[in-house]
Scaffold this motif. Structure first.
Motif, short mmCIF file in Angstrom:
data_model
loop_
_atom_site.label_atom_id
_atom_site.label_comp_id
_atom_site.label_asym_id
_atom_site.label_seq_id
_atom_site.Cartn_x
_atom_site.Cartn_y
_atom_site.Cartn_z
N ILE A 49 -9.94 11.27 -3.66
CA ILE A 49 -10.77 11.79 -4.74
C ILE A 49 -12.09 11.03 -4.76
N GLY A 50 -13.20 11.76 -4.81
CA GLY A 50 -14.52 11.14 -4.83
C GLY A 50 -15.05 10.97 -6.25
N TYR A 52 -18.11 11.46 -7.37
CA TYR A 52 -18.96 12.56 -7.80
C TYR A 52 -18.15 13.85 -7.98
N GLN A 53 -16.98 13.89 -7.38
CA GLN A 53 -16.07 15.01 -7.60
C GLN A 53 -15.59 15.02 -9.06
N THR A 56 -18.46 15.79 -11.47
CA THR A 56 -18.73 17.22 -11.58
C THR A 56 -17.69 17.91 -12.45
N ILE A 112 -14.53 22.75 -6.85
CA ILE A 112 -14.78 21.35 -7.21
C ILE A 112 -13.59 20.49 -6.78
N LEU A 113 -12.38 20.98 -7.07
CA LEU A 113 -11.18 20.22 -6.73
C LEU A 113 -10.98 20.11 -5.22
N ASN A 115 -13.32 19.53 -3.33
CA ASN A 115 -14.45 18.67 -2.95
C ASN A 115 -15.51 19.42 -2.15
N GLU A 116 -15.66 20.70 -2.49
CA GLU A 116 -16.68 21.53 -1.85
C GLU A 116 -17.88 21.75 -2.77
N SER A 118 -19.33 18.97 -5.19
CA SER A 118 -19.59 17.76 -5.98
C SER A 118 -21.09 17.63 -6.24
N ALA A 129 -23.57 23.27 -2.85
CA ALA A 129 -22.15 23.51 -3.08
C ALA A 129 -21.69 24.72 -2.28
#
Length: 547
Positions: A49-50, A52-53, A56, A112-113, A115-116, A118, A129
């Protein structure tokens, strides 16, 4: 005539919106808790998990999803209560809008989940995005339009069947808010459809960053008032009834909402004061227009405290602040919104700093700005939304709020206030020391000033943890009021105007005039600088075939 109760079918429509809003609160709040823990430098996100993820997720779910769903649900209920039961056509439009927004939210959340996407809720270019992110948000906006046109239709029907009568104040306020929303979202819709989608799909190679940011902030600033005006509706119309008083002035309330409509949209440049490519003269003009919004804010403060004082005097209060003791402090329906009002005092002062060209240079792009948003949206607005839930949900579900739930709601308000005091104060202080906005500890840990910021990050983590406890408490209350509270009748409180108030002028409902003035102000504030941006775009962005 007003109906005393929202129609059962209308109530189901409103509750559907509220359920999605509180689910968004839980998920977005969890992402917020993870954020403040990461910023301490002592916590690592699990898996891949990032930072910035989750940033967002937090911004999109709370600033866009929670607010839009709650506001539209509340406004449908308010129209049903004050302008009569919704027609089947209007109700159908409401459901179509609800499902478009829900599907759009699901699509956006998915990317978003994955990670496409963020890119934060501001989705600033040149961050890009997945197209699904932009498609999802576009569906949310279009769904809100469908619901808005349903509201306009219901209002128009009331006007036709009640010729010559003054529209119920709450209905008038709802229409003002939706007109502002419709006009403002044209900017973000244009950015999505004309810029971001073709760019993300690979149809074009470049994007005009300045134009995209300008279109976003054309929408982004009135978004703040889209959040705020429903809270003002409660403060003006609902709270007087809850405390047993009267609305100080119907005309003053309507005028303040008209001024918010006029001065909330053509002011986006005050979010772009440090950006090149915008003539300083136009920045100055929009800053001046921004400060005009202080007038309806002060009108609101005057009206509200006049209502409180008149009520207190009617109960025998004497002295300058004797009325303060007469207010119903043990009633969570009053207590939560009133605390929100008090937080709006420092929030408004911080807004003046943000909008001032000179002072903005000190705090721009620092975590001060984040602290300001948490005072306005996450405290003044959200506490008022919680206060709405304490009577609206049992009204719609045919239940009553017990004394135990009322006490828990008082505790929840205190917990939320303490948590926000720690977190927002630390954000403001760290911002003055230059701590960057939106950044994690890993991105600035090597900065020379980082050691100065660490204690404030710890206080943010403490505050964020307390706030998450507040989220758990409000969800317990909402679930109880929705499914487990005793059956009974709960009032949808609508205040009456004081007898000594001046008559409301008919010009306040001259929509051609006020919408015309709004459009004129927007054209004045944006036409010349927008043409200049396009004509003098950087070489790369000139290749963008859609301009």
């Amino acid at each position: 005539m007003w109906s005393n109760k929202v129609d059962r079918k209308d109530g189901k429509l409103a509750m559907a919106h509220l359920y999605v809003a509180f689910i968004a609160l839980l998920l977005g709040g969890l992402a917020g808790l993870l954020q403040v823990l990461v910023r301490t430098g002592e916590f690592q996100l699990p898996g891949n998990i990032g930072y910035y993820q989750i940033l967002t997720v937090h911004g999109v779910l709370l600033a866009l999803v929670l607010t839009t769903f709650f506001i539209i649900g509340f406004q449908f209920a308010g129209l049903s209560r004050t302008a009569g039961t919704l027609s089947s056509g209007v109700r159908k439009a409401g459901w179509i809008g609800f499902w478009l927004m829900t599907i759009g939210t699901a699509i956006t959340a998915t990317f978003i989940l994955l990670n496409e996407a963020s890119v934060l809720y501001t989705f600033y270019a040149p961050l890009q995005a997945h197209p699904g992110f932009y498609i999802g948000l576009t569906l949310v906006v279009v769904g809100s339009w469908v619901s808005g046109f349903g509201m306009f239709t219901h209002y128009s029907k009331w006007k036709k069947t009640n010729k010559g009568k003054v529209t119920p104040l709450l209905s008038f306020m709802v229409i003002i808010n939706m007109v502002m929303w419709l006009v403002a979202t044209l900017g973000v819709a244009a950015a999505m459809l004309v810029q971001f989608l073709p760019w993300s799909l690979g149809f074009v190679d470049t994007i005009d960053v300045l134009v995209s940011r300008t279109l976003f902030w054309y929408f982004g600033h009135p978004l703040v008032y889209f959040w705020l005006l429903p809270a003002y509706m409660v403060w003006y119309v609902i709270i007087p009834k809850i405390i047993g008083g009267k609305i100080f002035s119907d005309a003053l309330a309507r005028l303040s909402f008209i001024l918010f409509l006029l001065f909330s949209i053509p002011v986006g440049f005050h979010h772009q004061l440090t950006e090149p490519g915008i003539d300083p003269t136009w920045k100055f003009i929009q800053v001046a227009l921004t400060f005009m919004v202080v007038i309806p804010s002060l009108m609101t403060a005057f009206s509200l405290f006049a209502t409180f004082e008149l009520y207190g005097r009617s109960k025998g209060a004497t002295g300058l602040f004797g009325w303060f003791k007469k207010l119903p402090w043990g009633d969570a329906r009053f207590f939560a919104p009133f605390v929100g009002m008090l937080f709006f005092i420092p929030a408004g002062a911080g807004g003046l700093v943000n909008a001032s060209h000179q002072l903005n240079q000190v705090v721009h792009n620092t975590i001060w700005v984040t602290g300001h948003f948490h005072l306005t949206l996450a405290t003044s607005v959200i506490l008022t939304f919680f206060g709405i839930a304490y009577w609206l949900i049992p009204h719609l579900t045919g239940r009553v709020m017990t004394k135990a739930m009322n006490k828990l709601a008082i505790v929840q308000t205190i917990v939320w206030s303490v948590g926000m005091f720690f977190m927002s104060s630390a954000m403001h202080a760290a911002g003055l020391l230059g701590a960057p906005r939106r950044s994690s500890f890993s991105t600035y840990g090597d900065a020379p000033q980082a050691l100065e910021w660490i204690p404030y990050q710890m206080f943010q983590a403490i505050g964020g943890s307390i706030l998450f406890l507040g989220i758990i408490l409000i969800l317990i209350i909402v679930i109880n009021l929705s499914f487990f509270a005793p059956k009974g009748e709960t009032d949808f409180p609508i205040g009456e105007t004081a007898e000594q108030a001046e008559k409301t002028p008919a010009i306040f409902e001259n929509w051609k005039l006020w919408i015309g003035v709004t459009i004129a102000l927007i054209l004045f504030a944006y036409t010349v600088p927008f043409i200049d941006m396009i004509q003098n775009a950087p070489p790369g962005s000139k290749g963008f075939k859609f301009w």
